[in-house]
Write a protein that holds these residues in place. Structure first.
Motif, PDB file in Angstrom:
ATOM      1  N   ALA A   1       0.831  -1.206   0.000  1.00 43.05           N
ATOM      2  CA  ALA A   1       0.000   0.000   0.000  1.00 43.05           C
ATOM      3  C   ALA A   1       0.867   1.258   0.000  1.00 43.05           C
ATOM      4  N   PRO A   2       0.596   2.200  -0.916  1.00 37.59           N
ATOM      5  CA  PRO A   2       1.391   3.428  -0.959  1.00 37.59           C
ATOM      6  C   PRO A   2       1.096   4.323   0.235  1.00 37.59           C
ATOM      7  N   ALA A   3       2.047   5.164   0.593  1.00 37.64           N
ATOM      8  CA  ALA A   3       1.839   6.090   1.705  1.00 37.64           C
ATOM      9  C   ALA A   3       0.718   7.067   1.346  1.00 37.64           C
ATOM     10  N   ARG A   4      -0.088   7.396   2.316  1.00 41.41           N
ATOM     11  CA  ARG A   4      -1.202   8.325   2.099  1.00 41.41           C
ATOM     12  C   ARG A   4      -0.657   9.709   1.731  1.00 41.41           C
ATOM     13  N   ARG A   5      -1.228  10.284   0.691  1.00 40.36           N
ATOM     14  CA  ARG A   5      -0.805  11.620   0.269  1.00 40.36           C
ATOM     15  C   ARG A   5      -1.354  12.660   1.230  1.00 40.36           C
ATOM     16  N   LEU A   6      -0.559  13.678   1.503  1.00 44.09           N
ATOM     17  CA  LEU A   6      -0.998  14.729   2.416  1.00 44.09           C
ATOM     18  C   LEU A   6      -2.119  15.549   1.782  1.00 44.09           C
ATOM     19  N   PRO A   7      -3.138  15.887   2.569  1.00 46.76           N
ATOM     20  CA  PRO A   7      -4.212  16.744   2.043  1.00 46.76           C
ATOM     21  C   PRO A   7      -3.645  18.094   1.624  1.00 46.76           C
ATOM     22  N   ARG A   8      -4.240  18.699   0.620  1.00 43.34           N
ATOM     23  CA  ARG A   8      -3.743  19.975   0.119  1.00 43.34           C
ATOM     24  C   ARG A   8      -4.214  21.126   0.993  1.00 43.34           C
ATOM     25  N   SER A   9      -3.381  22.131   1.132  1.00 43.02           N
ATOM     26  CA  SER A   9      -3.781  23.356   1.818  1.00 43.02           C
ATOM     27  C   SER A   9      -4.835  24.059   0.980  1.00 43.02           C
TER      28      SER A   9
ATOM     29  N   GLY B   1      -8.034  25.119   7.284  1.00 45.68           N
ATOM     30  CA  GLY B   1      -7.557  24.449   6.076  1.00 45.68           C
ATOM     31  C   GLY B   1      -6.150  24.822   5.666  1.00 45.68           C
ATOM     32  N   LEU B   2      -5.369  25.344   6.599  1.00 47.11           N
ATOM     33  CA  LEU B   2      -3.994  25.746   6.283  1.00 47.11           C
ATOM     34  C   LEU B   2      -3.114  24.541   5.999  1.00 47.11           C
ATOM     35  N   ALA B   3      -3.155  23.559   6.896  1.00 50.27           N
ATOM     36  CA  ALA B   3      -2.331  22.358   6.750  1.00 50.27           C
ATOM     37  C   ALA B   3      -3.112  21.184   7.320  1.00 50.27           C
ATOM     38  N   PRO B   4      -4.173  20.765   6.634  1.00 53.83           N
ATOM     39  CA  PRO B   4      -5.047  19.731   7.185  1.00 53.83           C
ATOM     40  C   PRO B   4      -4.369  18.377   7.286  1.00 53.83           C
ATOM     41  N   GLY B   5      -4.891  17.562   8.193  1.00 52.94           N
ATOM     42  CA  GLY B   5      -4.387  16.209   8.363  1.00 52.94           C
ATOM     43  C   GLY B   5      -5.221  15.456   9.365  1.00 52.94           C
ATOM     44  N   LYS B   6      -5.273  14.137   9.216  1.00 57.52           N
ATOM     45  CA  LYS B   6      -6.061  13.312  10.129  1.00 57.52           C
ATOM     46  C   LYS B   6      -5.300  12.976  11.407  1.00 57.52           C
ATOM     47  N   THR B   7      -3.981  13.111  11.370  1.00 57.45           N
ATOM     48  CA  THR B   7      -3.145  12.805  12.524  1.00 57.45           C
ATOM     49  C   THR B   7      -2.196  13.964  12.787  1.00 57.45           C
ATOM     50  N   VAL B   8      -1.614  13.978  13.981  1.00 51.38           N
ATOM     51  CA  VAL B   8      -0.648  15.044  14.289  1.00 51.38           C
ATOM     52  C   VAL B   8       0.569  14.954  13.378  1.00 51.38           C
TER      53      VAL B   8
ATOM     54  N   ASN C   1       2.522  18.601   6.931  1.00 49.20           N
ATOM     55  CA  ASN C   1       1.890  19.578   6.050  1.00 49.20           C
ATOM     56  C   ASN C   1       2.327  21.000   6.385  1.00 49.20           C
ATOM     57  N   VAL C   2       2.405  21.311   7.682  1.00 48.46           N
ATOM     58  CA  VAL C   2       2.887  22.635   8.079  1.00 48.46           C
ATOM     59  C   VAL C   2       4.304  22.854   7.569  1.00 48.46           C
ATOM     60  N   MET C   3       5.155  21.873   7.758  1.00 47.07           N
ATOM     61  CA  MET C   3       6.536  21.985   7.303  1.00 47.07           C
ATOM     62  C   MET C   3       6.608  22.129   5.773  1.00 47.07           C
ATOM     63  N   ARG C   4       5.624  21.586   5.078  1.00 46.15           N
ATOM     64  CA  ARG C   4       5.620  21.625   3.614  1.00 46.15           C
ATOM     65  C   ARG C   4       5.129  22.962   3.081  1.00 46.15           C
ATOM     66  N   VAL C   5       4.093  23.544   3.716  1.00 43.70           N
ATOM     67  CA  VAL C   5       3.457  24.721   3.103  1.00 43.70           C
ATOM     68  C   VAL C   5       3.973  26.058   3.627  1.00 43.70           C
ATOM     69  N   VAL C   6       4.523  26.080   4.840  1.00 47.99           N
ATOM     70  CA  VAL C   6       4.969  27.357   5.406  1.00 47.99           C
ATOM     71  C   VAL C   6       6.322  27.748   4.806  1.00 47.99           C
ATOM     72  N   PRO C   7       6.470  28.990   4.354  1.00 47.46           N
ATOM     73  CA  PRO C   7       7.761  29.437   3.805  1.00 47.46           C
ATOM     74  C   PRO C   7       8.890  29.258   4.814  1.00 47.46           C
TER      75      PRO C   7
END
Length: 273
Positions: A39-47, A197-204, A210-216
């Motif tokens: 099973a592939p890793a779950r893709r992170l939800p988009r901001s 909806g800044l950095a959504p996710g089902k788990t911490v 997601n935060v690390m990915r989207v924040v400059p």
């Protein structure tokens, strides 16, 4: 009868368990295990925000609090580490009240160990789970002395080897004590990241990634504290205080009550303790 040979990549514990199964049951179990392993890793939800919008969100938060502070009172990396360990299922204010006298007499692993578990327990008895936390404080002090020369390590890998220290605690210490660009996702950040909806996710872990990915990158060193403070005092759990929000016009939360942002001014310096 179809072959019941198991794929070579099936883990030994699965192989042992399946070896006791027969016929179609074994075939189904092998197929299920194969699917799990592949099973592939779950893709992170988009901001829900464009890059320019995220840049503007953090620009405004940085104007409000140019140098945001955590709200756990501490004097050095060791007392910060202890305070964060004690803060699990407790308020920062409650921890500060309990540690004020404790840190005055024990601000190093050696001094804490010299106090002993019983004395530490008496100092922190107003905090939830104080008995187990006192054990962890003494145990992590022992480990710091034995393995790290009495110095708080500066890597997550080393920090999480200490008793009572998980990834979130390690991230707080790395961020606040050493200025690392880490995000410790607590209840405030988890709620805020998902609500707007800044950095959504089902788990911490998903929210952190997601935060690390989207924040400059240039905002990451203070992101942890900006988000906690905004979630604690503005985007509150029961009812967000939208009129006090400087990003109300950008916010995409369905709960928001206004599109008019609060005046963008620098807030008074925080009082800690």
């Amino acid at each position: 009868m179809p072959s019941l040979a198991l794929p070579s990549f099936i883990l030994p514990e699965y192989r042992g368990r399946m070896g006791k199964l027969k016929g179609k049951t074994a075939t189904k179990a092998a197929d299920a295990a194969t699917k799990r392993m592949k099973a592939p890793a779950r893709r992170l939800p988009r901001s829900r925000y464009a890059k320019a919008e995220i840049e503007e969100i953090f620009r405004r938060l940085s104007v409000q609090r140019p140098v945001p502070k955590g709200e756990l009172a501490h004097t050095n990396a060791f007392t910060l580490l202890v305070a964060v360990v004690l803060s699990a299922q407790a308020t920062d204010a409650g921890v500060n009240k309990a540690t004020r006298k404790l840190f005055a007499i024990a601000d190093t692993p050696e001094a804490m160990l010299a106090l002993g578990e019983e004395t530490v327990r008496e100092h922190i008895r107003t905090i939830g789970l104080y008995r187990n936390k006192a054990k962890n404080v003494i145990a992590l002090s022992e480990r710091l002395i034995a393995d790290f020369g009495g110095v708080v390590p500066r890597t997550r890998e080393d920090l999480v080897t200490l008793p009572g220290v998980g990834r979130k605690t390690a991230n707080v210490v790395l961020s606040m004590a050493f200025g690392e660009a880490t995000v410790a996702v607590d209840t405030h950040i988890f709620r805020l990241a998902n609500r707007i909806g800044l950095a959504p996710g089902k788990t911490v872990d998903e929210v952190e990634a997601n935060v690390m990915r989207v924040v400059p990158d240039h905002y990451l060193p203070h992101t942890h504290r900006w988000l906690i403070l905004h979630g604690r005092y503005v985007c509150k759990a029961r009812k967000p205080d939208c009129p006090a929000c400087v990003i109300a016009d950008l916010c995409k939360a369905k709960e928001k009550t206004t599109d008019v942002p609060a005046p963008l001014i620098e807030l008074p310096e925080q009082t800690i303790g």
